[in-house]
Scaffold this active site. Structure first.
Site, short mmCIF file in Angstrom:
data_model
loop_
_atom_site.label_atom_id
_atom_site.label_comp_id
_atom_site.label_asym_id
_atom_site.label_seq_id
_atom_site.Cartn_x
_atom_site.Cartn_y
_atom_site.Cartn_z
N TYR A 56 0.84 -1.19 0.00
CA TYR A 56 0.00 0.00 0.00
C TYR A 56 0.88 1.25 0.00
O TYR A 56 1.35 1.70 1.03
CB TYR A 56 -0.94 0.01 1.20
N HIS A 123 0.29 -12.07 1.66
CA HIS A 123 -0.55 -11.21 0.83
C HIS A 123 -0.84 -11.85 -0.52
O HIS A 123 0.08 -12.16 -1.29
CB HIS A 123 0.18 -9.86 0.64
#
Length: 328
Positions: A56, A123
């Site tokens: 992010y 992830h």
């Protein structure tokens, strides 16, 4: 604030959780000062779980959260971050290796200014060369991090919920949580189908992206969104219907998602105080009569004639195509 048990972890987490993806760059620019204020506002009003990842903003989300959490008692919140997905550049986007995973955990803790995270997650496991790589190379490093006190629990994340189920079924290392996004929404209830399985295993279920990454909002999704044109047109028609009634589709979508049973919590991307307050208001007070009426009409007019509006497999297909092109 409503709190739920996160599987067998013993953590009592707020049903509304703070999603750190909006502190990256995928959803446009924002004020750092306002974002920090949003984090602190959420914590003060009972939100006690924060989710982030190196991907992010390529570290920006973690770094900003490190600033926002300075001076906040550690016992006031739980936080989870991730490993394995890092940058936008295709050739370097994913790395599930043990060496990179070990580095990533320490780097995330440094950016966050913390000694440990509550949940360390792999992830988007669907992008690994194989599930075996996740099980035999990535997860053992996370297990060692737990043993060393750098994390408390291990989780896996991804878009295809079936892949998360496979990981839980095949892992010799305990997986305490799963996280999937855009799979418990007005247009896709796939996550609900798998909840009984995860609950039977004592695995905590985390949902995210109740507005399907902007798809279910009046403003519509970003240009990179992977939904088909047909799905985008359907959602745009629903958004226009809402606009005619001066109603925000995003509020209807979040009300629907936050009303669902099963997920212990729902992550919502937030980077300003107005968004925080809107979501808290939905959770605590629901929506007004006009919004309820519009929600029912939107379901009937636009979404009752379709089954699952998902884009499973599209991102991985594009990623592999781009990777192959680079290798030629």
């Amino acid at each position: 604030m409503r709190y739920n048990s996160l599987g067998n972890t013993g953590l009592q987490v707020s049903h509304l959780a703070f999603g750190g993806a909006a502190l990256g760059t995928h959803y446009g620019s924002y004020s750092e000062e306002e974002a920090i204020a949003a984090v602190r506002q959420a914590l003060k009003q009972g939100v006690n779980y924060i989710d982030t990842a190196p991907f992010y903003g390529q570290g920006r989300s973690e770094e900003l959260l490190g600033k926002a959490l300075q001076g906040v008692p550690r016992q006031a919140y739980y936080i989870g971050t991730k490993v394995a997905r890092y940058v936008f550049e295709v050739s370097k986007m994913f790395d599930f290796s043990a060496e990179k995973t070990k580095w990533s955990i320490d780097h995330s803790l440094k950016l966050l200014g913390l000694d440990y995270v509550d949940i360390i997650q792999v992830h988007d496991i669907e992008f690994a060369p194989s599930l075996d790589v996740v099980l035999n190379e990535t997860l053992p490093v996370l297990e060692k991090a737990v043993q060393d006190g750098k994390a408390r629990f291990i989780g896996v994340t991804g878009y295809p919920v079936s892949e998360l189920k496979k990981a839980v079924e095949n892992s010799k290392i305990p997986i305490s949580t799963i996280l999937s996004y855009s799979r418990d929404t007005l247009i896709d209830s796939t996550l609900q189908e798998y909840i009984p399985f995860f609950q039977s295993k004592g695995v905590g279920v985390i949902g995210a992206a109740g507005v399907a990454m902007g798809l279910l909002t009046n403003g519509g999704p970003s240009s990179w969104h992977l939904a088909s044109n047909e799905v985008k047109e359907l959602c745009a028609a629903a958004a226009n219907y809402c606009k005619e009634r001066n109603v925000e589709l995003g509020r209807l979508a979040m009300y629907h998602t936050l009303s669902q049973h099963g997920p212990a919590m729902h992550l919502v991307g937030m980077n300003n105080q107005e968004i925080v307050q809107s979501n808290l208001d939905i959770l605590q007070n629901g929506i007004n009569d006009l919004e309820k009426q519009t929600l029912q009409e939107v379901k009937t007019r636009f979404f009752s004639k379709v089954s699952q509006c998902h884009w499973e497999g599209r991102e991985k297909h594009e990623y592999l195509q781009n990777l192959e092109a680079l290798q030629k």
